[in-house]
Design an enzyme around this catalytic site. Sequence first.
Site, PDB file in Angstrom:
ATOM      1  N   ASP A 136      50.427  33.345  31.554  1.00  0.00           N
ATOM      2  CA  ASP A 136      50.286  33.672  32.505  1.00  0.00           C
ATOM      3  C   ASP A 136      50.867  33.437  33.412  1.00  0.00           C
ATOM      4  O   ASP A 136      51.357  32.101  33.713  1.00  0.00           O
ATOM      5  CB  ASP A 136      48.845  33.372  32.357  1.00  0.00           C
ATOM      6  CG  ASP A 136      48.035  34.714  31.475  1.00  0.00           C
ATOM      7  OD1 ASP A 136      48.363  35.383  30.768  1.00  0.00           O
ATOM      8  OD2 ASP A 136      46.656  34.252  31.033  1.00  0.00           O
ATOM      9  N   ARG A 189      55.312  40.485  32.070  1.00  0.00           N
ATOM     10  CA  ARG A 189      54.194  41.900  31.999  1.00  0.00           C
ATOM     11  C   ARG A 189      54.361  41.420  33.600  1.00  0.00           C
ATOM     12  O   ARG A 189      54.074  40.756  33.927  1.00  0.00           O
ATOM     13  CB  ARG A 189      52.637  40.905  31.487  1.00  0.00           C
ATOM     14  CG  ARG A 189      51.135  41.384  32.700  1.00  0.00           C
ATOM     15  CD  ARG A 189      50.480  40.768  32.078  1.00  0.00           C
ATOM     16  NE  ARG A 189      49.925  40.187  31.209  1.00  0.00           N
ATOM     17  CZ  ARG A 189      49.632  38.549  30.335  1.00  0.00           C
ATOM     18  NH1 ARG A 189      48.915  38.199  31.472  1.00  0.00           N
ATOM     19  NH2 ARG A 189      49.135  39.158  29.808  1.00  0.00           N
TER      20      ARG A 189
HETATM   21  C1  LIG Z   1      46.219  42.544  31.228  1.00  0.00           C
HETATM   22  C2  LIG Z   1      46.215  42.005  32.662  1.00  0.00           C
HETATM   23  C3  LIG Z   1      46.968  40.480  32.530  1.00  0.00           C
HETATM   24  C4  LIG Z   1      46.782  39.862  33.563  1.00  0.00           C
HETATM   25  N1  LIG Z   1      47.461  38.483  33.993  1.00  0.00           N
HETATM   26  C5  LIG Z   1      47.787  38.101  35.313  1.00  0.00           C
HETATM   27  C6  LIG Z   1      48.414  36.885  35.293  1.00  0.00           C
HETATM   28  O1  LIG Z   1      49.097  36.263  34.332  1.00  0.00           O
HETATM   29  N2  LIG Z   1      48.409  36.587  36.492  1.00  0.00           N
HETATM   30  C7  LIG Z   1      47.983  37.157  37.929  1.00  0.00           C
HETATM   31  O2  LIG Z   1      48.121  36.560  39.006  1.00  0.00           O
HETATM   32  N3  LIG Z   1      46.713  38.674  37.296  1.00  0.00           N
HETATM   33  C8  LIG Z   1      46.961  38.835  36.541  1.00  0.00           C
HETATM   34  N4  LIG Z   1      46.319  39.990  36.492  1.00  0.00           N
HETATM   35  C9  LIG Z   1      45.509  40.767  37.070  1.00  0.00           C
HETATM   36  C10 LIG Z   1      46.549  41.498  37.798  1.00  0.00           C
HETATM   37  O3  LIG Z   1      47.092  40.985  38.569  1.00  0.00           O
HETATM   38  C11 LIG Z   1      45.517  41.973  39.241  1.00  0.00           C
HETATM   39  O4  LIG Z   1      44.909  41.058  39.864  1.00  0.00           O
HETATM   40  C12 LIG Z   1      44.188  43.270  38.433  1.00  0.00           C
HETATM   41  O5  LIG Z   1      45.452  43.746  37.213  1.00  0.00           O
HETATM   42  C13 LIG Z   1      43.505  44.397  39.663  1.00  0.00           C
HETATM   43  O6  LIG Z   1      44.947  45.053  40.021  1.00  0.00           O
HETATM   44  P1  LIG Z   1      45.104  46.264  39.310  1.00  0.00           P
HETATM   45  O7  LIG Z   1      46.614  47.037  39.729  1.00  0.00           O
HETATM   46  O8  LIG Z   1      43.816  46.167  38.285  1.00  0.00           O
HETATM   47  O9  LIG Z   1      44.742  47.063  40.751  1.00  0.00           O
HETATM   48  P2  LIG Z   1      42.849  46.952  41.821  1.00  0.00           P
HETATM   49  O10 LIG Z   1      43.552  48.026  42.662  1.00  0.00           O
HETATM   50  O11 LIG Z   1      42.776  45.550  42.371  1.00  0.00           O
HETATM   51  O12 LIG Z   1      41.851  47.969  41.244  1.00  0.00           O
HETATM   52  C14 LIG Z   1      42.419  49.550  40.177  1.00  0.00           C
HETATM   53  C15 LIG Z   1      41.122  49.812  39.923  1.00  0.00           C
HETATM   54  O13 LIG Z   1      40.796  49.548  38.493  1.00  0.00           O
HETATM   55  C16 LIG Z   1      39.882  48.934  39.066  1.00  0.00           C
HETATM   56  N5  LIG Z   1      39.299  47.494  38.798  1.00  0.00           N
HETATM   57  C17 LIG Z   1      40.309  46.341  38.802  1.00  0.00           C
HETATM   58  N6  LIG Z   1      39.869  45.223  38.042  1.00  0.00           N
HETATM   59  C18 LIG Z   1      38.238  45.717  38.367  1.00  0.00           C
HETATM   60  C19 LIG Z   1      38.020  44.804  37.532  1.00  0.00           C
HETATM   61  N7  LIG Z   1      37.102  43.143  37.572  1.00  0.00           N
HETATM   62  N8  LIG Z   1      36.236  45.198  37.523  1.00  0.00           N
HETATM   63  C20 LIG Z   1      36.115  46.595  37.604  1.00  0.00           C
HETATM   64  N9  LIG Z   1      37.187  47.479  37.821  1.00  0.00           N
HETATM   65  C21 LIG Z   1      38.474  47.155  37.852  1.00  0.00           C
HETATM   66  C22 LIG Z   1      38.471  50.258  40.089  1.00  0.00           C
HETATM   67  O14 LIG Z   1      38.508  51.020  39.309  1.00  0.00           O
HETATM   68  C23 LIG Z   1      40.018  49.647  40.627  1.00  0.00           C
HETATM   69  O15 LIG Z   1      39.587  50.758  41.770  1.00  0.00           O
HETATM   70  C24 LIG Z   1      46.238  40.497  34.809  1.00  0.00           C
HETATM   71  C25 LIG Z   1      45.854  41.925  35.354  1.00  0.00           C
HETATM   72  C26 LIG Z   1      46.135  42.773  33.452  1.00  0.00           C
HETATM   73  C27 LIG Z   1      45.422  44.112  33.846  1.00  0.00           C
END
Ligand SMILES: Cc1cc2nc3c(=O)[nH]c(=O)nc-3n(C[C@H](O)[C@H](O)[C@H](O)COP(=O)(O)OP(=O)(O)OC[C@H]3O[C@@H](n4cnc5c(N)ncnc54)[C@H](O)[C@@H]3O)c2cc1C
Length: 305
Positions: free
Chosen positions: A125, A176
Amino acid sequence: MSLLDSAIVRLLPAVPKTVVQHFSARYIAGATLAEAVAVVRDLNAGAKMATVDVLGEEITREEETRAIAQAYRDLFAAIDEASLDSNVSVKLTALGLGLSYELCRENLLDVVRTAAGYGNFVRIDMEDATTTDDTLRLYRELREGGHDNVGVVLQARLKRTLDDIAALADLRPSVRLCKGIYLEPAAIAFTDAEAIRVNFLRCVDSLLDGGCYVGLATHDEWLIGESLARVSQHGLGREEYELQMLLGVREARRDELVAEGHRLRVYVPFGEHWYGYSVRRLQENPAMATTIAKATAGRLLGLRS
Ligand SMILES: Cc1cc2nc3c(=O)[nH]c(=O)nc-3n(C[C@H](O)[C@H](O)[C@H](O)COP(=O)(O)OP(=O)(O)OC[C@H]3O[C@@H](n4cnc5c(N)ncnc54)[C@H](O)[C@@H]3O)c2cc1C
């Protein structure tokens, strides 16, 4: 997000831990390995892959980092025994990065070698920007040391990421790609949501052009569509990319994507150290803010809801 919601979201760290635990339950498999195994089994039954993370974010002592490495050994054994379709994700701070680079490398090597023994894979991560250099350095050291069962995470939020992709190109890394959860200063990060999206797609292009395996980790519908269009333009087969989502988020959409023929991996965190992860997930979900505020007020006033 309303002003009230964003204020509540910022104040989350002041919310009692029991309230945070209640509302974050959907994002965490549980405290024990058995609970994580049960969640992965269910996901696999629904044709989803998993990546399991042993939560260890508030760790400050060497013995605790050794315990996390041991927890990963137990995890690999459990994945193998139950024939689960799951790899693991590790946070380098849980393996001691905040204590010493050497300690972290030792623990990470232990985890990666154990994984190799089981034919499994380790995703490192990415944490906040103070750890990016060390994380990428360790990743390179491992790969140059012949450990190919390891991948890394890159964050579209950071301005450096396209350069990092170029710098890693000789390794053809398994990446990722996510937006990045840690809010970083404007000097090093895009702070505008649209700019982060644009950079996400630039990174997708660069990774796919470089022949890298990409885990597209986003719940953002527009980004999913645009990313998949690029996957299709590159003529990639089903096994040559994957979508990734977090446990507890957009479950119905997960099912649709799998039904459309994409491989999708769900990030499954478990363990005693659930707090930091939970606060970050709730901060991303402003719809919960008012509910949490009400529950907190009820608790503070001694009410039961
Ligand atoms: C498998 C995976 C691994 C990850 N690993 C890392 C990592 O190693 N380092 C790092 O910095 N970040 C990591 N992240 C987090 C990532 O960076 C984002 O902060 C997170 O995924 C939210 O961004 P988004 O692209 O989903 O868009 P967003 O615009 O945040 O979300 C899009 C939509 O998804 C839904 N949504 C998003 N989050 C939530 C929530 N918590 N609860 C409910 N609904 C939600 C909502 O409907 C939102 O409108 C990871 C995410 C995923 C999916």
